[in-house]
Design a protein around this motif. Structure first.
Motif, PDB file in Angstrom:
ATOM      1  N   ARG A  89      -1.874   4.675   8.645  1.00  0.00           N
ATOM      2  CA  ARG A  89      -1.618   5.303   7.396  1.00  0.00           C
ATOM      3  C   ARG A  89      -0.850   6.710   7.685  1.00  0.00           C
ATOM      4  O   ARG A  89      -1.254   7.615   8.760  1.00  0.00           O
ATOM      5  CB  ARG A  89      -2.483   5.391   6.493  1.00  0.00           C
ATOM      6  N   ASP A 140       0.364   3.957   1.616  1.00  0.00           N
ATOM      7  CA  ASP A 140       0.322   4.701   2.800  1.00  0.00           C
ATOM      8  C   ASP A 140       1.356   4.085   3.972  1.00  0.00           C
ATOM      9  O   ASP A 140       1.116   4.692   5.122  1.00  0.00           O
ATOM     10  CB  ASP A 140      -1.147   4.710   3.285  1.00  0.00           C
ATOM     11  N   GLN A 153       1.213   1.587   5.591  1.00  0.00           N
ATOM     12  CA  GLN A 153       0.643   0.628   6.653  1.00  0.00           C
ATOM     13  C   GLN A 153       1.259  -0.621   6.370  1.00  0.00           C
ATOM     14  O   GLN A 153       1.125  -1.722   7.299  1.00  0.00           O
ATOM     15  CB  GLN A 153      -0.864   0.678   6.464  1.00  0.00           C
ATOM     16  N   ASP A 156       0.860  -1.260  -0.044  1.00  0.00           N
ATOM     17  CA  ASP A 156      -0.024   0.009  -0.110  1.00  0.00           C
ATOM     18  C   ASP A 156       0.882   1.291   0.097  1.00  0.00           C
ATOM     19  O   ASP A 156       1.859   1.243   0.572  1.00  0.00           O
ATOM     20  CB  ASP A 156      -0.962  -0.091   1.291  1.00  0.00           C
TER      21      ASP A 156
HETATM   22 MG    MG Z   1      -4.184   1.832   4.398  1.00  0.00          MG
END
Ligand code: MG
Ligand code: UDP
Length: 324
Positions: free
Chosen positions: A199, A94, A96, A92
């Motif tokens: 995030r 972000d 994460q 991802d």
């Molecule tokens: Mg996320």
């Protein structure tokens, strides 16, 4: 050896720079060259612009940009299809999915000969409790009614060999549920556990309703138990009705007055009508999925892309033009 880092991005203009530098920081510890493949899933913000800036600075950065938002599942498919790596990892944008896990994941594949390394979060810290509650319930339910194992807390963050990626790509269904597809293809899989990370920037794209529909899609794609359920309940109701008939006959013979009890009759009719509609609805869901599947629409459409040399040569032509 090339490791493709595949990153589905939908409105991630804030996260991408953080992501890029975090992965670069860890890259020297990897025993493979890396390639970034950003999949811009029809973002409405400056995501594509940010990615293009990176491609100018760094020739390892490639991208595919969709004609509209097709969803993360489509972005994963496009990433696996367009990546050039011998090994591939889905991440991802972000952060994460901690890049610090990458060296360990790669060594499981390289040294311990695993085909795929998956990750699961063991905590759901920072998530709304109601969301965690329903998520847990969903995993319990689907694992009870589906033959394909779907691991609780499993992330899309996973590293795999080219062979596994090709296997996933060979599952060409339109209604994609990656967690299920990865379970279905099999291969030797190692699970790594980690604590949930929040995030780094931007917002989650998942609303509660969105997740609910996604969960239903997963159930319909990986289980036919709801269909069996209607037969079982139908049979059970027939049995109960049969017992009732006997009770009513005996009662009429003993006490007389067969007209008693119409309120209960009304309740029974409403209940059964409700049940019937409910199961017609379930049937409809399966039919709708089958209908969409028979249309054989493409999983995604590319508006522009910029890939590494060896991938640019074997592009599928037609809709996909290499720009930049
Ligand atoms: Mg996320
Ligand atoms: N994403 C995507 N298309 C979408 C929604 C999300 O490519 O339609 C990407 C998003 O940019 C991010 C990843 O999928 O990189 C995970 O999304 P998000 O963080 O919103 O989900 P969460 O982590 O909250 O489950």
């Amino acid at each position: 050896m090339l490791l493709s880092v595949i990153v589905p991005c939908y409105n991630e203009q804030e996260s991408i720079p953080y992501f890029y530098s975090a992965v670069n920081e860890i890259a020297p510890q990897l025993k493979a060259e890396i390639e970034f493949l950003f999949v811009d899933d029809g973002s409405a913000d400056d995501t594509l612009k940010v990615i293009k800036e990176l491609t100018r600075k760094d020739e390892r950065v490639h991208y595919v940009s969709f004609s509209r938002n097709f969803g993360k599942e489509a972005a994963i498919y496009a990433g696996l299809e367009n990546a050039a790596g011998d090994y591939l990892v889905l991440m991802d944008a972000d952060l994460q999915d901690p890049p610090t896990l990458l060296p360990q994941m790669l060594s499981y594949i390289w040294e311990d000969r695993y085909d795929c390394v998956g990750t699961r979060r063991v905590t759901r810290k920072g998530e709304p409790p109601i969301r965690s509650f329903f998520a847990r319930g969903f995993y319990r339910l689907i694992n009870r009614i589906s033959k394909t194992e779907i691991v609780d807390g499993a992330r899309d963050f996973q590293m795999m060999t080219r062979q596994v990626a090709d296997a996933v790509l060979s599952v060409g269904e339109y209604n994609r549920f990656s967690k299920g597809i990865f379970g279905w293809v099999g291969f030797r899989k190692k699970w790594i556990e980690y604590e949930n990370v929040e995030r780094v920037a931007g917002e989650t794209k998942w609303s509660f309703w969105g997740l609910f529909v996604y969960a239903l899609d997963g159930i319909i794609a990986y289980s036919t138990t709801p269909l069996v359920l209607s037969s079982v309940i139908g049979l059970l109701l027939c049995l109960i009705a049969f017992l009732f008939i006997i009770v009513i006959i005996v009662r009429t013979l003993v006490f007389g007055d067969p007209t008693q009890g119409w309120p209960s009759l009304a309740c029974i009719i409403i209940l059964l009508a409700g049940l019937q509609l409910f199961f017609i609805g379930i049937l409809g869901q399966y039919l709708a999925k089958a209908y969409l599947e028979t249309k054989r629409r493409p999983i995604y459409l590319t508006r522009e892309k910029h890939l590494g040399k060896d991938k640019t040569l074997d592009t599928d032509g037609g809709v996909n033009e290499n720009t930049e």
